[in-house]
Design an enzyme around this catalytic site. Structure first.
Site, mmCIF file in Angstrom:
data_model
loop_
_atom_site.group_PDB
_atom_site.id
_atom_site.type_symbol
_atom_site.label_atom_id
_atom_site.label_comp_id
_atom_site.label_asym_id
_atom_site.label_seq_id
_atom_site.Cartn_x
_atom_site.Cartn_y
_atom_site.Cartn_z
ATOM 1 N N SER A 144 0.840 -1.159 -0.066
ATOM 2 C CA SER A 144 -0.023 0.228 0.399
ATOM 3 C C SER A 144 1.046 1.116 -0.147
ATOM 4 O O SER A 144 2.082 1.141 0.318
ATOM 5 C CB SER A 144 -1.042 0.300 0.914
ATOM 6 O OG SER A 144 -1.731 1.037 1.327
ATOM 7 N N TYR A 157 -1.463 -0.988 10.668
ATOM 8 C CA TYR A 157 -1.470 -1.231 9.047
ATOM 9 C C TYR A 157 -0.325 -0.272 8.249
ATOM 10 O O TYR A 157 0.115 -1.405 7.953
ATOM 11 C CB TYR A 157 -2.855 -0.500 8.638
ATOM 12 C CG TYR A 157 -3.379 -0.625 7.663
ATOM 13 C CD1 TYR A 157 -3.778 -2.048 6.697
ATOM 14 C CD2 TYR A 157 -3.457 0.329 6.252
ATOM 15 C CE1 TYR A 157 -3.633 -1.571 5.404
ATOM 16 C CE2 TYR A 157 -3.295 -0.011 5.440
ATOM 17 C CZ TYR A 157 -3.680 -1.273 4.839
ATOM 18 O OH TYR A 157 -3.847 -1.439 3.342
#
Length: 266
Positions: A144, A157
């Site tokens: 990501s 995350y």
């Protein structure tokens, strides 16, 4: 090398295949003639997808219900994949949490690390020896843009995707000349169920609608990137800007900016 050709025996594995990017990756691979092993928790969606892809693309599609956050279930899957001819592995499953780390559920945070980090590592280790022995294979790891900078209020995350990003690019360099490739998929905002699973739907309002990309666009670019043996695939203009900012701006600026942004929705 590019993607190994599909054969009646080999398989492409997609984790997180029941929706979003995972389902779209499965569609793209099936369209190229790959038979599939579809992995996710939701049995009904997996079976529906497997049936549709088998019918539409005339490939075999196996639904493999598995909670990759569960160590025993994950170990069973890894053992089975290690014994099979896996041509492509798409390590795509993952989820995020938002909020002050001290206030979040420790069990859910631990599950996030198990899924976003440990499962990626273990499944890669399971298929890699076979790929190297055959001198053919392609691994896609969904990281990501969040992994390029600190992510206050999105701490676990951001850290897990920093692992995924670095793991993918390190492994790629290690595999040079072996016939096995590794590509990092590092998207930004994607139109999926991601924020609903994260239980913070207000995150959707942080980015204007025109800057979001579809799961289908992400998957199409990802599989094309695998076929072209690309190091990194970053779909969408906004994600490319995020990547540049995360890689080249001072990290204290990124941390302060993201802290201010995520405090508005948590």
């Amino acid at each position: 090398m590019s993607l190994p050709p599909p054969t009646p025996r080999n398989r492409a594995v997609v984790t997180g295949a029941s929706s979003g990017i995972g389902a779209a990756l499965a569609e793209q691979l099936a369209a190229r003639g790959y038979s599939l092993v579809l992995v996710a928790r939701r049995q009904d969606r997996l079976r529906e997808l497997a049936t549709r892809l088998s019918t539409t693309h005339r490939v075999e599609a196996e639904a493999y219900p598995c909670d990759l956050g569960d160590r025993d279930a994950r170990a069973k899957l890894a053992g089975e994949l290690a014994a099979r001819d896996i041509a492509v592995l798409c390590n795509n499953a993952g989820f995020a949490t938002y909020g002050l780390l001290s206030t979040l559920d420790p069990k859910r945070e631990r599950s996030q690390v198990e899924l976003d980090v440990v499962a990626v590592h273990e499944l890669t280790l399971a298929v890699l020896p076979g790929m190297l022995a055959r001198k053919a294979g392609a691994i896609l790891i969904t990281g990501s843009t969040a992994g390029n900078q600190p992510g206050p209020n999105n701490t676990t995350y951001a850290a897990s995707k920093a692992f995924a990003n670095t793991f993918a690019e390190s492994l790629r360099a290690e595999l040079a000349g072996t016939g096995v490739s590794c590509t990092l998929l590092a998207p930004g905002p994607v139109q999926t169920e991601f924020t609903r699973v994260a239980e913070v739907p207000a995150v959707d309002r942080l980015v204007p609608g025109a800057l979001w990309v579809s799961a289908e666009t992400v998957a199409r670019q990802a599989v094309a990137g695998l076929a072209e043996d690309r190091r990194r695939v970053v779909p969408g203009l906004f994600a490319k800007v995020q990547t540049l900012g995360g890689l080249y701006s001072p990290r204290w600026i990124s941390a302060a900016l993201l802290r201010a942004v995520y405090r508005r929705v948590t």
